[in-house]
Design an enzyme around this catalytic site. Sequence first.
Site, PDB file in Angstrom:
ATOM      1  N   GLU A 150       1.073  -1.542   0.131  1.00 51.72           N
ATOM      2  CA  GLU A 150       0.046   0.137   0.257  1.00 51.72           C
ATOM      3  C   GLU A 150       0.638   0.928  -0.252  1.00 51.72           C
ATOM      4  OE1 GLU A 150      -4.848  -0.994   1.802  1.00 51.72           O
ATOM      5  OE2 GLU A 150      -3.205   1.024   3.377  1.00 51.72           O
ATOM      6  N   HIS A 181       7.451 -26.375  -0.845  1.00 53.51           N
ATOM      7  CA  HIS A 181       7.266 -27.556  -1.663  1.00 53.51           C
ATOM      8  C   HIS A 181       5.746 -27.092  -2.613  1.00 53.51           C
ATOM      9  CE1 HIS A 181       9.394 -30.736   0.479  1.00 53.51           C
ATOM     10  NE2 HIS A 181       9.305 -30.172   1.376  1.00 53.51           N
ATOM     11  N   LYS A 231     -14.403   0.347  -3.640  1.00 51.98           N
ATOM     12  CA  LYS A 231     -14.941   1.161  -2.623  1.00 51.98           C
ATOM     13  C   LYS A 231     -16.179   1.611  -3.604  1.00 51.98           C
ATOM     14  CE  LYS A 231     -12.096   1.840   1.393  1.00 51.98           C
ATOM     15  NZ  LYS A 231     -11.566   2.155   2.144  1.00 51.98           N
TER      16      LYS A 231
HETATM   17  O1  PA5 Z   1      -3.287   1.328   6.133  1.00 45.37           O
HETATM   18  C1  PA5 Z   1      -4.919   2.149   5.092  1.00 45.37           C
HETATM   19  O2  PA5 Z   1      -4.921   3.328   6.023  1.00 45.37           O
HETATM   20  C2  PA5 Z   1      -5.712   1.037   5.261  1.00 45.37           C
HETATM   21  O3  PA5 Z   1      -5.522  -0.958   4.993  1.00 45.37           O
HETATM   22  C3  PA5 Z   1      -7.201   0.896   6.578  1.00 45.37           C
HETATM   23  O4  PA5 Z   1      -6.064   0.590   7.794  1.00 45.37           O
HETATM   24  C4  PA5 Z   1      -8.070   0.209   6.218  1.00 45.37           C
HETATM   25  O5  PA5 Z   1      -8.818   0.115   5.174  1.00 45.37           O
HETATM   26  C5  PA5 Z   1      -9.691   0.765   7.091  1.00 45.37           C
HETATM   27  O6  PA5 Z   1      -9.721   1.758   7.390  1.00 45.37           O
HETATM   28  P1  PA5 Z   1     -10.145   2.098   8.697  1.00 45.37           P
HETATM   29  O7  PA5 Z   1      -9.422   1.878   9.945  1.00 45.37           O
HETATM   30  O8  PA5 Z   1     -10.587   3.847   8.545  1.00 45.37           O
HETATM   31  O9  PA5 Z   1     -11.847   1.530   8.496  1.00 45.37           O
END
Ligand code: PA5
Length: 445
Positions: free
Chosen positions: A286, A307, A421
């Site tokens: 990310e 394996h 989303k």
């Molecule tokens: O790293 C990030 O920002 C995302 O993975 C969020 O943690 C994830 O989308 C969850 O978001 P939130 O904590 O707002 O529900």
Amino acid sequence: MSVKLNAKYIKDFVSDAALEVIRPEVEAAHEALNNGTGKGNDFLGWLSLPRDYDKAEFAEIKKAAKKIQKDSEVLVVVGIGGSYLGARAAIEFIKSQNYNLLKKGVPEIYFAGNTISSDSLNELVEIIGDRDFSVNIISKSGTTTEPAVAFRILREMLESKYGKEGAAERIYATTDRAKGTLKSLSDKEGYKTFVVPDDVGGRYSVLTAVGLLPIAVAGIDVDAIMKGAQDAMADCAEKDISKNDCYKYAAYRNLLYRDGKKVEMMVSYEPAYTMMNEWFKQLFGESEGKDGKGIFPASAIFSTDLHSMGQYIQQGERQLFETVVVFDKPKTEVEIKEEAANFDGLNFLAGKTLSYVNRKAFEGTVLAHSDGDVPNIVLEVEKMDEYNLGYLIYFLEKACAVSGYVLGVNPFDQPGVESYKKNMFALLGKPGYEDRKAELEARLN
Ligand code: PA5
């Protein structure tokens, strides 16, 4: 440093001269992080968190963990991505993948809201049964669909079992300090709340209440985790790449990437590291995967996956490098005994321990993969305890940030996550998405 980079197996792939070439870029990344002048500089809270964390809240976390241990047989932790992976990774790293089967005197811990699978949620409801349980809902934004849906169902379960007030005493909300739906609901219903600091993004949040509350409920020493992170914070602050293995790791990754090694496989020989791999994949994927760039983070547990994936790694397309996290000592040991009949021909191992055999598997593999043109970066850690976990978490977070800056991206945003989303909301008929819905349905039909 408690996480030591062993460069022995990378030397044939990356020269010292190449390291010198990238050195100024790493130093510039170091300066940008320290001075807060780089991209995403409003999300640097994690950088000094091991020292500057909210001590009063930390005490509250421990208090809440004790209460949950006392009044609940099960804790359900509801969250996704950065609000999920760190806690689970830490619990499995310190305890086991089989934590729920092996735990002693602490609640079972299950994770929900990280999928939209009805089977998974129904299964959890069945597992909880009529036992006493609490819920820790974790969402920084407070609006993420997956955890919100799971929380709605679990909240209803709690309310019908304990009544509204009783349920409120069993709901712990970890969210924004002041804003968001979850914060408003918590204030209205009187849930105990914990804070995800504004300047700490989800995937960098494991050392806040996001990770620490579930980890503490599992009976894990959170002070030792923070101590490890503090020491990492001091060690990883050294600007000189030759004295800072965290920066060296970031440098090697980028040099390998520039040389066409586009996939990094994080490897451990300990199954308890499986969820750390998942946490690593989110952290690096990310943070770096944007602007048409970024190393693709993959993972494996060896020798298990030798394996299944071993063939590809040894002889498939040569775009891979491995980062192997090796632990000097296992948590427990098994000795192989002599057997008179020796039917299996294994008496040559008599008197040896399984960790010795595991070590030899690592040594044999690292050499084989190097021969197969797969560079191996080795990160050596003494053992899988709280201190080293805290150290490793901070080491990897900082390596990720530096790596991202060297790559030229903002390692603290995730604009791409929004695309699915928006489509999902549109297809589900969420108000405000009408135009997109028509367009998407035309494409689907
Ligand atoms: O790293 C990030 O920002 C995302 O993975 C969020 O943690 C994830 O989308 C969850 O978001 P939130 O904590 O707002 O529900």
